[in-house]
Each structure stands twice: as C-alpha cells, then as structure tokens.
Design an enzyme around this catalytic site. Structure first.
Site, mmCIF file in Angstrom:
data_model
loop_
_atom_site.group_PDB
_atom_site.id
_atom_site.type_symbol
_atom_site.label_atom_id
_atom_site.label_comp_id
_atom_site.label_asym_id
_atom_site.label_seq_id
_atom_site.Cartn_x
_atom_site.Cartn_y
_atom_site.Cartn_z
ATOM 1 N N ALA A 175 0.853 -1.181 0.000
ATOM 2 C CA ALA A 175 0.000 0.000 0.000
ATOM 3 C C ALA A 175 0.897 1.242 0.000
ATOM 4 O O ALA A 175 2.068 1.160 0.366
ATOM 5 C CB ALA A 175 -0.876 -0.016 1.249
ATOM 6 N N GLY B 157 0.580 -5.112 0.741
ATOM 7 C CA GLY B 157 -0.515 -5.062 -0.215
ATOM 8 C C GLY B 157 -0.104 -5.603 -1.586
ATOM 9 O O GLY B 157 -0.946 -6.101 -2.345
ATOM 10 N N GLU C 146 -0.580 -9.141 -1.377
ATOM 11 C CA GLU C 146 -2.030 -9.400 -1.300
ATOM 12 C C GLU C 146 -2.686 -9.331 -2.680
ATOM 13 O O GLU C 146 -3.579 -10.111 -2.992
ATOM 14 C CB GLU C 146 -2.679 -8.405 -0.333
ATOM 15 C CG GLU C 146 -2.240 -8.674 1.107
ATOM 16 C CD GLU C 146 -2.777 -7.648 2.086
ATOM 17 O OE1 GLU C 146 -2.320 -6.490 2.005
ATOM 18 O OE2 GLU C 146 -3.634 -7.996 2.900
ATOM 19 N N GLU D 227 3.577 -5.751 7.280
ATOM 20 C CA GLU D 227 2.724 -4.715 7.875
ATOM 21 C C GLU D 227 2.967 -4.557 9.371
ATOM 22 O O GLU D 227 2.841 -3.463 9.919
ATOM 23 C CB GLU D 227 1.250 -5.038 7.624
ATOM 24 C CG GLU D 227 0.765 -4.764 6.204
ATOM 25 C CD GLU D 227 0.950 -5.936 5.261
ATOM 26 O OE1 GLU D 227 1.717 -6.870 5.593
ATOM 27 O OE2 GLU D 227 0.337 -5.924 4.179
HETATM 28 N N1 3HC Z 1 4.662 3.397 0.115
HETATM 29 C C1 3HC Z 1 5.165 4.606 -0.162
HETATM 30 N N2 3HC Z 1 6.471 4.832 -0.366
HETATM 31 C C2 3HC Z 1 7.299 3.774 -0.297
HETATM 32 C C3 3HC Z 1 6.847 2.489 -0.004
HETATM 33 C C4 3HC Z 1 5.453 2.301 0.199
HETATM 34 N N3 3HC Z 1 4.926 1.117 0.443
HETATM 35 N N4 3HC Z 1 7.904 1.652 0.026
HETATM 36 C C5 3HC Z 1 8.988 2.396 -0.258
HETATM 37 N N5 3HC Z 1 8.627 3.683 -0.443
HETATM 38 C C6 3HC Z 1 9.494 4.803 -0.796
HETATM 39 C C7 3HC Z 1 10.527 5.123 0.255
HETATM 40 O O1 3HC Z 1 10.010 6.000 1.219
HETATM 41 C C8 3HC Z 1 11.622 5.751 -0.571
HETATM 42 O O2 3HC Z 1 11.214 7.072 -0.837
HETATM 43 P P1 3HC Z 1 12.299 8.264 -0.975
HETATM 44 O O3 3HC Z 1 13.179 7.858 -2.114
HETATM 45 O O4 3HC Z 1 11.465 9.469 -1.204
HETATM 46 O O5 3HC Z 1 13.028 8.283 0.349
HETATM 47 C C9 3HC Z 1 11.559 4.973 -1.866
HETATM 48 O O6 3HC Z 1 10.256 4.392 -1.925
HETATM 49 C C10 3HC Z 1 12.591 3.870 -1.998
HETATM 50 O O7 3HC Z 1 12.521 3.060 -0.825
HETATM 51 P P2 3HC Z 1 13.832 2.514 -0.096
HETATM 52 O O8 3HC Z 1 14.808 3.630 0.075
HETATM 53 O O9 3HC Z 1 13.380 1.790 1.108
HETATM 54 O O10 3HC Z 1 14.386 1.510 -1.208
HETATM 55 P P3 3HC Z 1 15.038 0.076 -1.050
HETATM 56 O O11 3HC Z 1 15.322 -0.351 -2.428
HETATM 57 O O12 3HC Z 1 16.118 0.130 -0.030
HETATM 58 O O13 3HC Z 1 13.878 -0.863 -0.421
HETATM 59 C C11 3HC Z 1 11.689 -1.851 -0.227
HETATM 60 C C12 3HC Z 1 12.731 -1.166 -1.153
HETATM 61 C C13 3HC Z 1 12.210 -3.213 0.246
HETATM 62 C C14 3HC Z 1 10.431 -2.048 -1.016
HETATM 63 C C15 3HC Z 1 11.446 -0.966 1.021
HETATM 64 O O14 3HC Z 1 11.173 0.343 0.579
HETATM 65 C C16 3HC Z 1 10.296 -1.401 1.875
HETATM 66 O O15 3HC Z 1 10.458 -2.265 2.717
HETATM 67 N N6 3HC Z 1 9.125 -0.750 1.691
HETATM 68 C C17 3HC Z 1 7.988 -0.961 2.546
HETATM 69 C C18 3HC Z 1 7.322 -2.286 2.323
HETATM 70 C C19 3HC Z 1 6.121 -2.404 3.225
HETATM 71 O O16 3HC Z 1 6.193 -2.231 4.414
HETATM 72 N N7 3HC Z 1 4.970 -2.716 2.624
HETATM 73 C C20 3HC Z 1 3.760 -2.850 3.364
HETATM 74 C C21 3HC Z 1 3.033 -1.545 3.317
HETATM 75 S S1 3HC Z 1 1.596 -1.583 4.319
HETATM 76 C C22 3HC Z 1 0.443 -2.372 3.392
HETATM 77 O O17 3HC Z 1 0.749 -2.830 2.326
HETATM 78 C C23 3HC Z 1 -0.937 -2.418 3.981
HETATM 79 C C24 3HC Z 1 -1.814 -3.375 3.248
HETATM 80 O O18 3HC Z 1 -1.798 -4.629 3.882
HETATM 81 C C25 3HC Z 1 -3.240 -2.886 3.164
#
Ligand code: 3HC
Ligand code: NAI
Length: 707
Positions: free
Chosen positions: A68, A107, A110, A130
């Site tokens: 998400a 997400g 998912e 999450e």
């Molecule tokens: N939403 C918005 N922005 C995101 C994002 C997300 N899910 N994931 C990464 N970004 C952004 C980062 O903030 C960063 O932004 P910036 O360049 O402006 O600082 C950019 O994308 C690049 O991210 P990283 O610097 O972390 O890049 P890496 O290559 O080191 O890592 C990654 C990539 C493994 C995908 C890591 O970013 C990550 O772990 N992201 C989060 C994954 C996550 O937690 N997903 C679950 C979200 S909650 C959800 O999905 C709810 C659902 O169940 C309804």
C-alpha cells in the site's frame, strides 16, 4: 488507460490474447489511489473484452509492488479501497496471473494472492511486513494466506514481517512456479501462455481448503502464536490483532473473515503505534537527504584501516569484514594486536558455533584481516578509523601519524564519543579529509553511525562516510561537532535527570522499571552496568574542571566506581551479577550507599510514581534534543528520532523522542519543564526552540517538513 499518468498508475495493453497490466508508480509501485483506480478499471474492462483470454499483472522497474502507499495512511481514504480491488481481481472470470520480481510486499503480495496464479523470478522477495508499521495485512492477506499455506506458516510470515526468497515462497506454497531469466514480462507471458494451453481457468485463493482442513490443529497453532506474542512482543498492538484475524480465517466463512480483518485493520490504522512506526520508516529514509550528498560523490572505498583493536576497533573491523572489505588493524604493540585479532576471531567463532556462518565464511573474512604495529601499514588505506583511548593527547598523536602515512585523499575518521573533532582534525595538514564516524557498541551489531561533520570537513569526505555506512548496512545520521554529538549529548542530560531522581527518592530499580515500562528494553542503570561504569566515570572526571558549579552534581555513581563496581564486567554495579550472571539482581548495599548520599546532600527522600519518572526522563531528553536542533547539531527532528531508535533502544512504536513529544503535545512538555524548574532552575532551562514551537502552536514535525 494506455496513458501513463505522471503521478504513477497502471497501464494496460494486449499481447495477443493476454491483457498485460503494468503497475507503474516509481520507485516501488506502491498502490496509490491512481494505481488502484487504473488497476480496477483494467480488470473490469478485461471482463467484457472478447479478445482477452487471460490477464497478466507485472510491475514496471525493479519491483512488483512494495505494498500500500504508506504516505496515504492517516489521510482521508480515496476509493477504490485496496481490499475491493483484490476482491475484484479474484472474482475475474478470466484467469489472472501475477509475475513477481523484486519486492512483492504487503498489499503487493495481497494483490498477487488475489490473482489466480503466481510465478516468481529469482529476484523476488515476498512478505507481509505490515507488522513493522503497526498494521496487519488489510487487503485479504490475513484470510487468503492461511488458506494457501496454513495457519502456522501464515502467522510466522505476518508476525515476523520477514521476506521470503522465491525458493522459500515456492516451498511454502505461496507461488506456483519459479521462472528463469530476469525479465518479468517475458517470464510472465510465457507462464500465462502455458496456463492457457493447459486450459487453466480461474483458481481462487478464497476457495482453497486443504491448508485449513484440520480446524482444531489450526486453532491450536493460532493459540500458540497468541501466547508467544503475549510473551515476546509485549506492548505491541498489532500482533495480537494479526492472531485474531487468522483465527477468523479459520473459523469464519471467507467474506465474514474479510469483514473481521477490515475492522481489525482500521483499529490498527488508528493506533498511535501505527503513526509512530510509519514515522520511523520515513525518518530512516530521510537521513541521507543532506546538503553534502547533493553536491559531492563519495571517494573510492576498497581498503579500510582501523587504529586500535579494543572493544570498538575490533567491532568496527568485524563490521567492515562482514561487508566484504579488507581491514588492516594497527595496534600499539604485538601483544595488543594479538588481543585485537583474537577479539575479531572470537566474534566469528561464536557465529560459527551458533550456526550463523560457516567455517569457510569465517575463514574468508579472517583472510581479509591483516594486522600491524607500525602506521606505515596504513599507507594504501582509503579510509582509516581511529578507535584508541578516549584521550585528546593520544588522539592528537595518532592523527599526526596518520597525516604522515595516509595517501593523498584518504579519509581519516575518529570514533571518539565526545571529543572535539575539529581539534583532532587540527593535528593534520588536511582537515578537509577528517570527520567523526561514531559507531555504537557492539559496532558489528548496532545499526547507528553518527557521521560527525567538522568545520573544515569537505562534502566529499562526508559523502564517503555515508557511503561507508551504506556498505556496512548502517543507518548514518549527520551530526555537528559538540560534546557528545547528538546521542551522547542528549543521553548525558536525561541520565542526569535520572540521577537526580535517584538522589531525591527513586531507587535505580524503580527508574529502570519505569523506563522499561515506557518501552525501552532496559533502563539507564542496567545500560550503565552493561556498558561499564568506568567509561562514564572517566568522562565525569574529564569534565570536572569545566563543570558549571550552579548545576547539581549527584555523586552516587562515583561512589560505586570508587569501589571498583563498574557493572557486569566486575560482577557488580548498580546491580549484582553473581557468578557471571547477565541478569542483575538489586543490591541492598547500593541502596545503603544511596541513602548515605542522600543524607550527605541533605535530601529528604520523596516518592516518585512510574509516571513521574517517565515524564521527567522524557522531558529532559526532549528539551536537550531541542537545544541540539536549535544549534544545528542535528539537521532535523526526525534525525534525532533515528539516533534514539537505532542507537539507544527508544521504543520504535513511539516513533522517537521528537515524534513522541509531538504526540503528547509540546505545551505539556514545556509545562512539565517549567514546573520542574521551580525546584531546580539551573538544570531545567526550557530550550528556546521548545518555547518558540510550543508558544506558536507548532510541533517538531513542522521542522521536518521545512528541513
Ligand atoms: N509506500 C510509499 N512509499 C514507499 C513504499 C510504500 N509502500 N515503500 C517504499 N517507499 C518509498 C521510500 O520511502 C523511498 O522514498 P524516498 O526515495 O522518497 O526516500 C523509496 O520508496 C525507496 O525506498 P527505499 O529507500 O526503502 O528503497 P530500497 O530499495 O532500499 O527498499 C523496499 C525497497 C524493500 C520495497 C522498502 O522500501 C520497503 O520495505 N518498503 C515498505 C514495504 C512495506 O512495508 N509494505 C507494506 C506496506 S503496508 C500495506 O501494504 C498495507 C496493506 O496490507 C493494506
Ligand atoms: P578500548 O580501551 O577497549 O580500546 C582502545 C584500544 O586502543 C586499546 O586496545 C589500545 O591498545 C589501543 N591504542 C591506544 N593507543 C594506541 C595507539 N597510539 N595506537 C594504536 N592503538 C592504540 O577502548 P574502546 O572502548 O574500544 O574505545 C575506543 C574509542 O571508541 C574511544 O574513543 C571511545 O570513546 C570510543 N567509543 C567507545 C564506545 C564504547 O561503548 N566502548 C562506543 C563508541 C565510541
């Protein structure tokens, strides 16, 4: 639909009879409202398109979907909601395939689980992280995952937040196949064609029954996970909700389970823990946004020198060796060098014993380690980190030597905890190449690295420090020069607040318990015993001559040090550690010493509740942090948060001291400080920045936005 919107979205085009939907929202294809809207529209259009026989979802760039869009949390929701989009994908009358590469997280996974088939490339990492954001998988993940891989494996995935490799995901049953090559589109099309050739139709995760067939066993697994959560993830909000959602997957029909999941997800979304954890996620990604990295590139880093093979030098050497770089360690004499080498070897031997690395890996890392007792051995190092005794004269002598032997352009770093980096740099002819690289103990484990920028440090030198942090997988935070930089400077002040409470009536055991109750893994006196009381004692003696006589000085820690009670390493400190125990027990003799000190100081002890202790402790921390910001030692409040989260055990779900201060309200923090100032105005001086923000109704977050 075929147009790519600049904000990111999804675009669809047909490849013969397969509709390819490309999720395209750089950098990680997060599922923003535009992406969801385009995806839903494409799935919908495909249903009535006679030329489409199957649908393939693929991510543009390096990832499938990272989840998400975290930036949307806490804002008014925009339709279509992700769970609805997932249901729509699953309901498709035509088979839907997801090809996974890079991140397929949260997400993103998912969406893939709502597809009818999943094929992964070797680069794929799948996970439901999450929980790290204070949430649970809220787009059907808690319902579809157990149906596909069983309750135990699903709970493990969701409670740990870990990433699975493509192989592990195949083994678990999350994906159907692994494709060769590195082009997701080609692999996805080939797999989809194969399915069509086999006459495959939709196959819905919601209908999978085998993995949860033994309901009683699944419920027992959920109960065991619940008990484990209560024990090990105490204080966290979302893990118990994850268990509850999985229980619903076992007990309730799919659609009812989805409704349960939604209700639990919204509870998590509204929780302060979600706000704190999301803040921490972005704060960690902000730290590299500094002026020097905009203007300069790092220098080459192929060989690293370490001067000093004590606690820190050895830990730093391990960290560098782990990153695949060679290390040359310089010590004073053969015996000290041998001890340094032994410390490094000991870390690896332990890792082998625990099965974390193989013997070959240990030997490979040790093969990159060399030692010497002359500085000349450092003449080809690209960056040299000094970790000798915390003594200015010793450091000045070492830097004069480094200046003599280092090659032109080599970066010279000091790991000093408190000393003046500018003065250390003045021992060289090239202060532009000098900076502080302040590691935390144990240096091979702790994530934080303060990159201390002196008056003359060149941007390129700073960029090289950040590059080293990246290679070592550390979180680098830029700090300015002052006594203790960001972390230790603030720590000294809230530790002083704790010492004053101890003299005024709280026992060190009460204070530790209150700080643990706040969420820290240990309290300040357990921490002092672990680090060794002698370090703080040496610092206090060094500062004795310049101490402000108006400031109260609590002598209790000195009384313990005078007895040689330095903590765990001497078997007693604030606590007793009989027979090398790691867990301390309260010491009645310490309480007697404290009582005697109270009498000597003429203090009548008074009671402190845990809440009193926490409020004073946090107020002292926040106030000094505001001073650190005001003086420009830290660039932004979120950098202070990262320092405390990754270096000092501040509870991550509270977001860090600055985020926490905002959440309780700066006016309340300021009122507390003004109240305490009535007892001791010299110590409790409100920071000008705190006053300015509180009185204008602003918060620390407003400064993050401005930074
Ligand atoms: N939403 C918005 N922005 C995101 C994002 C997300 N899910 N994931 C990464 N970004 C952004 C980062 O903030 C960063 O932004 P910036 O360049 O402006 O600082 C950019 O994308 C690049 O991210 P990283 O610097 O972390 O890049 P890496 O290559 O080191 O890592 C990654 C990539 C493994 C995908 C890591 O970013 C990550 O772990 N992201 C989060 C994954 C996550 O937690 N997903 C679950 C979200 S909650 C959800 O999905 C709810 C659902 O169940 C309804
Ligand atoms: P230590 O006492 O364990 O090790 C210092 C080592 O430096 C000794 O092995 C000594 O032989 C060596 N040494 C002294 N003079 C030398 C010289 N001229 N040339 C080569 N080697 C020399 O000390 P520790 O704890 O490793 O601390 C080192 C530095 O790291 C200090 O500046 C300290 O403030 C800082 N630091 C310490 C932390 C800790 O928790 N111990 C945390 C972060 C920084």
């Amino acid at each position: 639909m075929t147009d790519k919107s600049p904000a990111g979205g999804a675009h669809a085009r047909r490849d013969e009879d397969i509709l390819v939907i490309t999720l395209d929202h750089p950098p990680v294809n997060a599922l923003s409202a535009d992406v969801r809207r385009d995806l839903a529209a494409a799935i919908d259009a495909a249903q009535s398109d006679p030329q489409t026989r199957a649908i393939l979802m693929v991510g543009a760039g390096k990832n499938f979907i990272a989840g998400a869009d975290i930036r949307e949390f806490g804002k008014p929701p925009k339709p279509p909601a992700l769970p609805d989009v997932c249901n729509q994908i699953e309901a498709s009358s035509k088979p839907v395939v997801a090809v996974l590469h890079g991140a397929a997280l949260g997400g993103g996974l998912e969406v893939a689980l709502a597809a009818h088939y999943r094929v992964a490339l070797a680069s794929a990492k799948l996970g439901l992280p999450e929980v790290n954001l204070g949430l649970l998988p809220g787009a059907g993940g808690t319902q579809r995952t157990p149906r596909l891989i069983g309750a135990r494996a699903a709970l493990d995935l969701m409670l740990s937040g870990k990433h699975l490799s493509a192989d592990a995901a195949l083994k678990a049953g999350l994906v159907d196949a692994i494709a060769e090559g590195d082009d997701a589109l080609t692999a996805g099309l080939a797999y989809t064609r194969q399915l069509l050739a086999q006459g495959a139709g939709p196959r819905r995760s919601r209908d999978a029954t085998a993995a949860l067939a033994d309901k009683a066993a699944a419920l027992a697994e959920a109960a065991a996970a619940g008990a484990q959560v209560a024990k090990t993830l105490r204080g966290l909000y979302s893990p118990a909700k994850i268990v509850e959602a999985v229980r619903a997957a076992i007990e309730q029909p799919f659609d009812e389970g989805l409704r349960t999941e939604r209700a639990l997800f919204l509870q998590c979304l509204d929780s302060p823990q979600r706000a704190g954890l999301v803040h921490a996620f972005f704060a960690e990604r902000e730290t590299t946004k500094i002026p020097e990295l905009k203007e300069a590139r790092p220098r080459r880093l192929e060989k690293i020198g370490v001067v000093g093979g004590g606690t820190m030098g050895a830990g730093i050497a391990v960290s560098v060796l782990d990153a695949g770089l060679p290390v040359v360690m310089v010590e004073q004499d053969d015996a000290a060098l041998e001890r340094g080498r032994a410390r490094v070897a000991q870390v690896y031997d332990l890792l082998v014993k625990k099965g974390r690395i193989t013997v070959d890996e240990r030997d490979g890392r040790m093969a990159r380690f060399t030692g010497a007792t002359t500085y000349d051995a450092l003449d080809d190092a690209d960056l040299i980190i000094e970790a000798v005794f915390e003594d200015m004269d010793v450091k000045l002598a070492v830097f004069a030597q480094l200046d003599r032997v280092a090659k032109p352009g080599a970066v010279l770093a000091t790991n000093t905890s408190y000393l003046d980096v500018n003065r250390i740099a003045s021992a060289t002819r090239g202060p532009a190449d000098v900076l502080g690289l302040h590691f935390f103990s144990p240096a091979n484990i702790m994530k934080l690295l303060e990159v201390v920028v002196g008056n003359h440090t060149a941007p390129e030198t700073v960029a090289t420090g950040f590059e080293l942090a990246r290679r070592l997988r550390k979180t680098a935070v830029r700090a300015g020069v002052c006594d203790g930089f960001i972390g230790n400077r603030i720590l000294a002040v809230h530790r002083q607040a704790a010492d004053m409470m101890m003299e005024d009536g709280a026992s060190p055991y009460d204070i530790d318990a209150a700080v643990r109750e706040f969420g820290y893994p240990m309290g300040p006196y357990q921490m002092a015993d672990l680090a060794g009381g002698d370090i703080g004692w040496a610092t206090r003696k060094r500062r004795a001559a310049t101490r402000d006589p108006a400031l109260r000085y609590v002598q209790i820690p000195d009384r313990l040090c005078e007895r040689g009670w330095f903590g765990q390493k001497t078997g007693r400190g604030f606590y007793l550690y009989p027979d090398g125990a790691r867990q301390g027990t309260p010491d009645p003799e310490v309480l007697a010493i404290i009582d005697a000190e109270r009498q000597r100081a003429g203090v009548a002890p008074r009671p402190f509740t845990h809440e009193d202790i926490q409020r004073r402790y946090l107020a002292a921390m926040i106030n000094e942090a505001a001073n650190v910001l005001h003086e420009g030692i830290a660039l932004r409040p979120s950098d202070v948060d990262v320092v405390f989260l990754s270096g000092y055990g501040f509870p991550r779900y509270r977001g860090g001291p600055m985020h926490y201060a905002d959440s309780v309200g700066l006016d309340r923090v300021l009122a507390d400080i003004r109240g305490y100032a009535k007892e001791d105005a010299a110590f409790w001086k409100p920071s000008p920045l705190l006053v300015q923000l509180a009185e204008s109704g602003r918060d620390f977050a407003s400064l993050n936005q401005a930074a």
